[in-house]
Design a protein around this motif. Structure first.
Motif, PDB file in Angstrom:
ATOM      1  N   ARG A 169      43.419 -21.640 -70.734  1.00 45.81           N
ATOM      2  CA  ARG A 169      44.040 -22.684 -69.386  1.00 45.81           C
ATOM      3  C   ARG A 169      45.315 -22.542 -69.096  1.00 45.81           C
ATOM      4  O   ARG A 169      46.013 -22.352 -68.103  1.00 45.81           O
ATOM      5  N   LEU A 170      46.263 -22.472 -70.355  1.00 47.92           N
ATOM      6  CA  LEU A 170      47.893 -22.432 -70.101  1.00 47.92           C
ATOM      7  C   LEU A 170      48.022 -21.267 -69.357  1.00 47.92           C
ATOM      8  O   LEU A 170      49.040 -20.859 -68.459  1.00 47.92           O
ATOM      9  N   SER A 171      47.388 -19.970 -69.913  1.00 48.30           N
ATOM     10  CA  SER A 171      47.643 -18.600 -69.378  1.00 48.30           C
ATOM     11  C   SER A 171      47.325 -18.630 -67.860  1.00 48.30           C
ATOM     12  O   SER A 171      48.154 -18.232 -67.009  1.00 48.30           O
ATOM     13  N   VAL A 172      46.321 -19.432 -67.658  1.00 45.08           N
ATOM     14  CA  VAL A 172      45.946 -19.432 -66.148  1.00 45.08           C
ATOM     15  C   VAL A 172      46.765 -20.049 -65.280  1.00 45.08           C
ATOM     16  O   VAL A 172      47.056 -19.632 -64.155  1.00 45.08           O
ATOM     17  N   ASN A 173      46.810 -21.344 -65.602  1.00 42.90           N
ATOM     18  CA  ASN A 173      47.628 -22.205 -64.928  1.00 42.90           C
ATOM     19  C   ASN A 173      49.123 -21.673 -64.707  1.00 42.90           C
ATOM     20  O   ASN A 173      49.741 -21.724 -63.529  1.00 42.90           O
ATOM     21  N   THR A 174      49.846 -21.077 -65.638  1.00 45.41           N
ATOM     22  CA  THR A 174      51.319 -20.657 -65.679  1.00 45.41           C
ATOM     23  C   THR A 174      51.288 -19.388 -64.730  1.00 45.41           C
ATOM     24  O   THR A 174      52.002 -19.038 -63.680  1.00 45.41           O
ATOM     25  N   ARG A 210      55.088 -20.132 -52.911  1.00 43.47           N
ATOM     26  CA  ARG A 210      54.124 -20.889 -54.102  1.00 43.47           C
ATOM     27  C   ARG A 210      52.520 -20.851 -53.387  1.00 43.47           C
ATOM     28  O   ARG A 210      52.257 -21.026 -52.236  1.00 43.47           O
ATOM     29  N   PRO A 211      51.907 -20.469 -54.353  1.00 41.90           N
ATOM     30  CA  PRO A 211      50.027 -20.785 -53.820  1.00 41.90           C
ATOM     31  C   PRO A 211      49.838 -22.132 -53.454  1.00 41.90           C
ATOM     32  O   PRO A 211      50.287 -23.165 -53.866  1.00 41.90           O
ATOM     33  N   GLN A 212      49.204 -22.198 -52.401  1.00 42.81           N
ATOM     34  CA  GLN A 212      48.938 -23.220 -51.527  1.00 42.81           C
ATOM     35  C   GLN A 212      47.416 -23.829 -52.139  1.00 42.81           C
ATOM     36  O   GLN A 212      46.529 -23.536 -51.450  1.00 42.81           O
ATOM     37  N   VAL A 213      47.415 -24.237 -53.251  1.00 44.69           N
ATOM     38  CA  VAL A 213      46.366 -24.852 -53.985  1.00 44.69           C
ATOM     39  C   VAL A 213      46.777 -26.127 -54.476  1.00 44.69           C
ATOM     40  O   VAL A 213      47.796 -26.630 -55.257  1.00 44.69           O
ATOM     41  N   ASN A 214      45.710 -27.178 -54.048  1.00 43.57           N
ATOM     42  CA  ASN A 214      45.814 -28.521 -54.519  1.00 43.57           C
ATOM     43  C   ASN A 214      45.774 -28.670 -56.328  1.00 43.57           C
ATOM     44  O   ASN A 214      44.917 -28.290 -56.749  1.00 43.57           O
ATOM     45  N   PRO A 215      47.010 -29.105 -56.623  1.00 42.81           N
ATOM     46  CA  PRO A 215      47.159 -28.934 -58.380  1.00 42.81           C
ATOM     47  C   PRO A 215      46.080 -29.771 -59.002  1.00 42.81           C
ATOM     48  O   PRO A 215      45.612 -29.214 -59.948  1.00 42.81           O
ATOM     49  N   SER A 274      53.903 -30.307 -61.955  1.00 40.84           N
ATOM     50  CA  SER A 274      54.318 -30.844 -63.159  1.00 40.84           C
ATOM     51  C   SER A 274      53.139 -31.334 -64.011  1.00 40.84           C
ATOM     52  O   SER A 274      53.515 -31.198 -65.333  1.00 40.84           O
ATOM     53  N   GLY A 275      52.138 -32.036 -63.608  1.00 41.23           N
ATOM     54  CA  GLY A 275      51.013 -32.486 -64.461  1.00 41.23           C
ATOM     55  C   GLY A 275      50.271 -31.553 -65.043  1.00 41.23           C
ATOM     56  O   GLY A 275      49.489 -31.913 -65.935  1.00 41.23           O
ATOM     57  N   LEU A 276      50.492 -30.292 -64.859  1.00 31.57           N
ATOM     58  CA  LEU A 276      49.709 -29.271 -65.428  1.00 31.57           C
ATOM     59  C   LEU A 276      50.010 -29.164 -66.921  1.00 31.57           C
ATOM     60  O   LEU A 276      49.361 -28.490 -67.633  1.00 31.57           O
ATOM     61  N   GLY A 277      51.505 -29.385 -67.301  1.00 26.28           N
ATOM     62  CA  GLY A 277      51.972 -29.428 -68.379  1.00 26.28           C
ATOM     63  C   GLY A 277      51.153 -30.157 -69.663  1.00 26.28           C
ATOM     64  O   GLY A 277      51.060 -31.219 -69.166  1.00 26.28           O
ATOM     65  N   ASP A 278      50.731 -29.902 -70.754  1.00 22.16           N
ATOM     66  CA  ASP A 278      50.025 -30.511 -71.609  1.00 22.16           C
ATOM     67  C   ASP A 278      50.839 -30.417 -72.946  1.00 22.16           C
ATOM     68  O   ASP A 278      50.365 -29.407 -73.337  1.00 22.16           O
TER      69      ASP A 278
END
Length: 350
Positions: A169-174, A210-215, A274-278
């Motif tokens: 998941r970290l790879s994909v999100n980053t 930046r990709p226009q995706v709802n985070p 920023s909430g994607l960081g775990d």
């Protein structure tokens, strides 16, 4: 992956101070991730690979006693050094006081908002790796690149590609928001005190635009896909809890649209990523072990027939044979396409 290896510096035993203390008397706290770069060859290599311009404002996070800071000041226009430990801020100011660099160095205690910068170069406490990565990627205006020292395994996760063991998941999100590449392997003896693990230097270059995706939507979708990354997506989306959550979202959205006379809701999307960081992902580094952890798969209703909503979900997965594919081998483009197909079918993840 490209990159060289920095040789470990041999420690001298003659009159050397304790490995946990700076010669000026400042003690380093391992619990705060304070591991100071002591190899000048490594410092020079990091600065060289950063590609700093003479007009750049450089953000340094975790400057410690200033070994890297000095080289950054020589290369750039200004260095903004952000540190969590007030003792290190004072030490940094003392080190450069009265030098030509003093008016080009701004030292401060870490705050919520990051200042303007062109490039970030940092040797950070490893426990903040994931939150800091996405805090940087969320920063506006966007910077040119970041050169950051990470724990080796975390770094390998950042740059992992579909099919790699560490792809997660970290790879994909980053990689949705940045191009990432591995620059250097760094042995633990290049630090004082030495950490328990080896490190790597990674280059992170934000994608523009930046990709226009709802985070939130993206995060909910990717979390489900990586519940069991080596299972097929068809198996994952048959899990009862997953279907139940998605159906609840589906019915809630339908009800809201009816209240609004069928008109869609506001199209304004909160783009805070920023909430994607775990931080837990930083520390545990857990990988899919293939166990199911009591996740029950729904094969059908009591009468033996699949529910209407389940059929809707499986119909989306049939396109491009997604139902037979595994998250561990899906590319960014495939994840984005699958999410868009779910959303077009009225299936949402947040």
């Amino acid at each position: 992956m490209a990159g060289g290896k920095i040789r470990k510096e041999k420690a001298s035993s003659r009159g050397a101070p304790s490995s946990n203390h700076y010669q000026g008397g400042i003690s380093f706290h391992k619990s705060k991730g304070q591991h100071i770069l002591k190899n000048p060859l490594l410092v020079d290599s990091i600065v060289q690979k950063s590609g700093i311009k003479s007009t750049d404002v450089v953000l340094e996070i975790g400057p410690g006693t200033g070994n890297l800071t000095k080289k950054l000041l020589e290369a750039g226009k200004m260095v903004v050094a952000i540190e969590l430990d007030p003792r290190m801020v004072l030490e940094l100011q003392r080190r450069f006081q009265g030098t030509p660099f003093s008016n080009r160095l701004k030292g401060d205690v870490l705050k919520t908002d990051l200042p303007y910068f062109d490039i970030c170069v940092a040797n950070i406490p490893y426990q903040i790796s994931s939150p800091l990565t996405f805090k940087l990627l969320n920063h506006q205006p966007s910077f040119r690149c970041a050169i950051i020292m990470f724990q080796r395994e975390f770094a390998m996760r950042l740059v992992a590609q579909p099919g790699d063991t560490l792809y997660c998941r970290l790879s994909v999100n980053t990689q949705l928001y940045a191009r990432v590449s591995h620059l250097l392997k760094v042995g633990k003896n290049n630090f004082r005190p030495p950490p328990k693990v080896d490190s790597s230097v990674v280059r992170i270059e934000p994608r523009k635009p930046r990709p226009q995706v709802n985070p939130k939507e993206w995060d909910g979708f990717i979390r489900i896909c990586f519940i069991r990354k080596n299972k097929t997506l068809g198996s994952i989306f048959r899990i009862k809890n997953v279907l139940s959550m998605l159906e609840k979202n589906y019915k809630t959205l339908q009800a809201l649209q009816q209240l609004q006379n069928g008109s869609p809701g506001s199209t304004n999307v909160e783009m805070d990523i920023s909430g994607l960081g775990d931080s837990k992902e930083d520390q545990s580094m857990d990988l899919d072990d293939g166990t199911d952890n009591e996740m029950e798969v729904e094969d059908g209703d009591a009468d033996g027939e699949a529910s209407e909503f389940k059929q809707k979900v499986l119909a989306v997965l049939k396109e491009r044979d997604y139902s037979e594919k595994r998250s561990s081998k899906l590319s960014q483009e495939e994840f984005l396409h699958l999410l868009s197909q779910f959303n077009m079918a009225g299936i949402h993840f947040s």
